[in-house]
Design a protein around this motif. Structure first.
Motif, PDB file in Angstrom:
ATOM      1  N   THR A  25       0.808  -1.222   0.000  1.00  0.00           N
ATOM      2  CA  THR A  25       0.000   0.000   0.000  1.00  0.00           C
ATOM      3  C   THR A  25       0.843   1.276   0.000  1.00  0.00           C
ATOM      4  O   THR A  25       0.390   2.311  -0.496  1.00  0.00           O
ATOM      5  N   THR A  26       2.060   1.204   0.535  1.00  0.00           N
ATOM      6  CA  THR A  26       2.920   2.396   0.546  1.00  0.00           C
ATOM      7  C   THR A  26       3.691   2.582  -0.750  1.00  0.00           C
ATOM      8  O   THR A  26       4.337   3.607  -0.957  1.00  0.00           O
ATOM      9  N   GLY A  27       3.649   1.576  -1.626  1.00  0.00           N
ATOM     10  CA  GLY A  27       4.424   1.646  -2.863  1.00  0.00           C
ATOM     11  C   GLY A  27       5.858   1.185  -2.705  1.00  0.00           C
ATOM     12  O   GLY A  27       6.652   1.265  -3.649  1.00  0.00           O
ATOM     13  N   ASN A  28       6.194   0.654  -1.501  1.00  0.00           N
ATOM     14  CA  ASN A  28       7.575   0.208  -1.268  1.00  0.00           C
ATOM     15  C   ASN A  28       7.973  -0.919  -2.200  1.00  0.00           C
ATOM     16  O   ASN A  28       9.092  -0.936  -2.732  1.00  0.00           O
ATOM     17  N   LEU A  29       7.057  -1.885  -2.411  1.00  0.00           N
ATOM     18  CA  LEU A  29       7.393  -3.004  -3.291  1.00  0.00           C
ATOM     19  C   LEU A  29       7.620  -2.517  -4.712  1.00  0.00           C
ATOM     20  O   LEU A  29       8.599  -2.919  -5.373  1.00  0.00           O
ATOM     21  N   ALA A  30       6.751  -1.637  -5.197  1.00  0.00           N
ATOM     22  CA  ALA A  30       6.921  -1.096  -6.549  1.00  0.00           C
ATOM     23  C   ALA A  30       8.248  -0.353  -6.668  1.00  0.00           C
ATOM     24  O   ALA A  30       8.924  -0.426  -7.708  1.00  0.00           O
ATOM     25  N   GLU A  31       8.642   0.323  -5.603  1.00  0.00           N
ATOM     26  CA  GLU A  31       9.911   1.059  -5.608  1.00  0.00           C
ATOM     27  C   GLU A  31      11.096   0.108  -5.671  1.00  0.00           C
ATOM     28  O   GLU A  31      12.074   0.354  -6.392  1.00  0.00           O
ATOM     29  N   LEU A  32      11.008  -0.997  -4.922  1.00  0.00           N
ATOM     30  CA  LEU A  32      12.093  -1.979  -4.958  1.00  0.00           C
ATOM     31  C   LEU A  32      12.223  -2.610  -6.336  1.00  0.00           C
ATOM     32  O   LEU A  32      13.329  -2.902  -6.795  1.00  0.00           O
ATOM     33  N   ILE A  33      11.095  -2.796  -6.996  1.00  0.00           N
ATOM     34  CA  ILE A  33      11.124  -3.357  -8.353  1.00  0.00           C
ATOM     35  C   ILE A  33      11.778  -2.381  -9.319  1.00  0.00           C
ATOM     36  O   ILE A  33      12.673  -2.746 -10.102  1.00  0.00           O
ATOM     37  N   SER A  34      11.374  -1.119  -9.259  1.00  0.00           N
ATOM     38  CA  SER A  34      11.864  -0.136 -10.233  1.00  0.00           C
ATOM     39  C   SER A  34      13.272   0.346  -9.935  1.00  0.00           C
ATOM     40  O   SER A  34      14.069   0.551 -10.853  1.00  0.00           O
ATOM     41  N   ASP A  35      13.599   0.504  -8.662  1.00  0.00           N
ATOM     42  CA  ASP A  35      14.885   1.112  -8.304  1.00  0.00           C
ATOM     43  C   ASP A  35      15.966   0.094  -7.963  1.00  0.00           C
ATOM     44  O   ASP A  35      17.138   0.310  -8.283  1.00  0.00           O
ATOM     45  N   SER A  36      15.590  -0.994  -7.299  1.00  0.00           N
ATOM     46  CA  SER A  36      16.591  -1.966  -6.856  1.00  0.00           C
ATOM     47  C   SER A  36      16.770  -3.116  -7.830  1.00  0.00           C
ATOM     48  O   SER A  36      17.827  -3.746  -7.846  1.00  0.00           O
ATOM     49  N   GLY A  37      15.733  -3.411  -8.601  1.00  0.00           N
ATOM     50  CA  GLY A  37      15.869  -4.460  -9.605  1.00  0.00           C
ATOM     51  C   GLY A  37      15.463  -5.839  -9.155  1.00  0.00           C
ATOM     52  O   GLY A  37      15.786  -6.823  -9.832  1.00  0.00           O
ATOM     53  N   ILE A  38      14.719  -5.945  -8.025  1.00  0.00           N
ATOM     54  CA  ILE A  38      14.256  -7.276  -7.642  1.00  0.00           C
ATOM     55  C   ILE A  38      13.205  -7.754  -8.643  1.00  0.00           C
ATOM     56  O   ILE A  38      12.464  -6.956  -9.218  1.00  0.00           O
ATOM     57  N   VAL A  39      13.160  -9.053  -8.859  1.00  0.00           N
ATOM     58  CA  VAL A  39      12.269  -9.590  -9.899  1.00  0.00           C
ATOM     59  C   VAL A  39      11.368 -10.701  -9.373  1.00  0.00           C
ATOM     60  O   VAL A  39      10.862 -11.518 -10.145  1.00  0.00           O
ATOM     61  N   GLY A  40      11.155 -10.753  -8.065  1.00  0.00           N
ATOM     62  CA  GLY A  40      10.261 -11.751  -7.504  1.00  0.00           C
ATOM     63  C   GLY A  40      10.173 -11.602  -5.999  1.00  0.00           C
ATOM     64  O   GLY A  40      10.914 -10.832  -5.386  1.00  0.00           O
ATOM     65  N   VAL A  41       9.253 -12.350  -5.393  1.00  0.00           N
ATOM     66  CA  VAL A  41       9.037 -12.327  -3.948  1.00  0.00           C
ATOM     67  C   VAL A  41       8.757 -13.738  -3.469  1.00  0.00           C
ATOM     68  O   VAL A  41       8.035 -14.499  -4.129  1.00  0.00           O
ATOM     69  N   THR A  42       9.321 -14.084  -2.319  1.00  0.00           N
ATOM     70  CA  THR A  42       8.958 -15.321  -1.639  1.00  0.00           C
ATOM     71  C   THR A  42       8.355 -14.977  -0.280  1.00  0.00           C
ATOM     72  O   THR A  42       8.705 -13.980   0.332  1.00  0.00           O
ATOM     73  N   THR A  43       7.435 -15.818   0.157  1.00  0.00           N
ATOM     74  CA  THR A  43       6.835 -15.669   1.477  1.00  0.00           C
ATOM     75  C   THR A  43       6.887 -17.007   2.194  1.00  0.00           C
ATOM     76  O   THR A  43       7.115 -18.045   1.587  1.00  0.00           O
ATOM     77  N   ASN A  44       6.688 -16.964   3.499  1.00  0.00           N
ATOM     78  CA  ASN A  44       6.579 -18.183   4.293  1.00  0.00           C
ATOM     79  C   ASN A  44       5.741 -17.861   5.522  1.00  0.00           C
ATOM     80  O   ASN A  44       5.394 -16.696   5.767  1.00  0.00           O
TER      81      ASN A  44
END
Length: 364
Positions: A25-44
Motif C-alpha cells: 500500500t505504501t508503494g515500497n514493493l513497486a519502488e524496490l522493483i523499479s529502483d533496486s531491480g528485484i524480480v520476484g518475492v517469496t513468502t513463508n
C-alpha cells in the motif's frame, strides 16, 4: 546498473524474501522493483506472522472477515492471498518481459500438512485458484511425504516452489519429482512452457547447525572449517542441478518441447553469524539459471557493497567435497545434520503459523 542487476547479468535473479500489506500500500514493493531491480518475492509462514501481527494494515479486512463469519485459518489465507495477488500484479510487467521466468510470487501451503500428500495437493490447487494469477508459485515442502505432491501439482499445470531443501540427496529426489511432474503435465495436455519451478535450497541454517557442532569439538582443525559448509553444500547442489537435470536425457526431451528447467533458489541467505561477511551467501553463489531470495537487510547490503565477480558456482564441486570430507573426518554426522534441519524447518514454520492463527483468532 547496480549490484542486483550485475547478479542478474551473471545469471542470478534476485527476489525479496518478504511481503506485507504495508509494502504494497505504501508503494515500497513497486519502488524496490523499479529502483533496486528485484524480480520476484517469496513468502513463508514466519513472514506472514510478522506482517499480520503488527500495525493496522489488516484491520479493515479482519473486520470484514469477522462479519462474514470466517474461521481463523480461512481468514489468514484470505489475507495472505490478497497480498500475494496484489504482489503478482506489481510484478506483471517483469513476468511478461522475462517470458514468465521471473516476476514470480510464492505462497506456501499450510506447514502443518508437511506429512500429508493429499491435503497438500488439495490446498495447493485451491491456493492457485484463489490467487488467480499466472505468476503465482505454490510452495510445497520437500519432505518425503510431499515429494509425490510436488509431482502431482506440477502435473496439474501449476508452478511450484519446492521449499525446505537441505541436503543434496533430497534435492536429487526433488529434481526427479520435478521431471516426472513436467512429463505428466505434458501427457495431461498442459502447455509445459507455462509451468515454472524453483528448488529452494537453504544455506545459512546449514552453517548454523554445523558451526554449533564444530564449536563443541573445539579443536583448531574444527574451528578452521566454520562458515564453509553452507556454501559447499549449495555448490554441490548446483553440480547436481547440472548432472541430474540439465544433462538428463528425459529432461532434454521435455525442454525441447518448451519446458523450463527448475532453477536452484538459494534461500536462508541472511547471515546468522555477525563474524561472517553480510553478503557471504550472495557473492559466493552466483551462476547461470539461479535465484537468490534475500531478506531486506541482505538486499540492502548487496546493493551497498557486494562485490560481484561473475560465476562463483561452476566448477566448485571438488573444493566443496574437500570441505565435506574435512567435516566427516572431524566426526560431523552430515546425514544427522540434514535430518535435524528438515525437522526443525518444518517445526519453525508450524510454530510461526500457529502463533499467527492465535493472533488473528484473538483479533477476530
Amino acid at each position: 546498473m547496480n549490484h542486483v542487476t550485475e547478479l542478474a547479468a551473471a545469471g542470478t535473479s534476485v527476489w525479496l524474501d518478504d511481503l506485507s500489506r504495508d509494502r504494497l500500500t505504501t508503494g515500497n514493493l513497486a519502488e524496490l522493483i523499479s529502483d533496486s531491480g528485484i524480480v520476484g518475492v517469496t513468502t513463508n509462514p514466519a513472514i506472514f506472522a510478522k506482517a499480520m501481527s503488527a500495525g493496522t494494515a489488516y484491520d479493515a479486512q479482519v473486520g470484514e472477515l469477522k462479519t462474514s463469519g470466517a474461521d481463523v485459518t480461512d481468514a489468514v489465507f484470505a489475507m495472505a492471498v490478497e497480498d500475494v495477488r496484489n504482489a503478482c500484479d506489481a510484478f506483471a510487467a517483469v513476468h511478461s518481459a522475462s517470458d514468465g521466468v521471473d516476476g514470480r510470487v510464492s505462497i506456501e501451503v499450510d506447514p502443518r500438512l508437511a506429512d500429508d500428500r493429499e491435503a497438500t495437493v488439495a490446498q495447493a490447487k485451491k491456493l492457485h485458484a484463489d490467487v488467480g494469477r499466472d505468476n503465482v508459485m505454490i510452495k510445497i515442502p520437500a519432505t518425503e511425504a510431499c515429494l509425490p505432491a510436488i509431482t502431482e501439482v506440477l502435473a496439474a499445470g501449476i508452478s511450484v516452489n519446492v521449499t525446505l531443501i537441505f541436503s543434496v540427496d533430497r534435492y536429487r529426489q526433488v529434481i526427479a519429482a520435478f521431471i516426472e511432474g513436467i512429463a505428466q503435465a505434458q501427457s495431461n495436455g498442459h502447455d509445459v512452457a507455462t509451468i515454472h519451478s524453483v528448488a529452494s535450497f537453504f544455506v545459512s541454517r546449514v552453517d548454523t547447525e554445523i558451526d554449533r557442532r564444530l564449536d563443541e569439538i573445539g579443536t583448531a582443525a574444527a574451528l578452521a572449517v566454520r562458515g564453509k559448509a553452507g556454501l559447499a553444500n549449495a555448490r554441490l547442489a548446483y553440480e547436481a542441478f547440472a548432472a541430474d537435470l540439465v544433462q538428463d536425457s528425459r529432461w532434454q526431451q521435455l525442454e525441447a518441447a518448451g519446458a523450463h528447467p527448475q532453477r536452484p533458489l538459494w534461500a536462508s541467505t541472511g547471515v546468522k553469524n555477525p563474524d561472517y561477511p553480510d553478503t557471504l551467501y550472495v557473492t559466493g553463489l552466483v551462476g547461470p539459471q539461479t535465484v537468490n531470495t534475500m531478506p531486506e537487510d541482505t538486499l540492502n547490503a548487496t546493493l551497498d557493497h557486494a562485490t560481484v565477480s561473475g560465476d562463483t558456482l561452476s566448477g566448485t564441486g571438488d573444493d566443496a567435497r574437500e570441505v565435506f570430507a574435512a567435516l566427516e573426518d572431524l566426526g560431523v554426522d552430515l546425514n544427522d545434520v540434514f535430518v535435524v534441519l528438515e525437522h526443525e524447518g518444518v517445526e519453525k514454520f508450524v510454530s510461526s503459523w500457529q502463533e499467527l492463527l492465535d493472533t488473528i483468532g484473538e483479533r477476530l
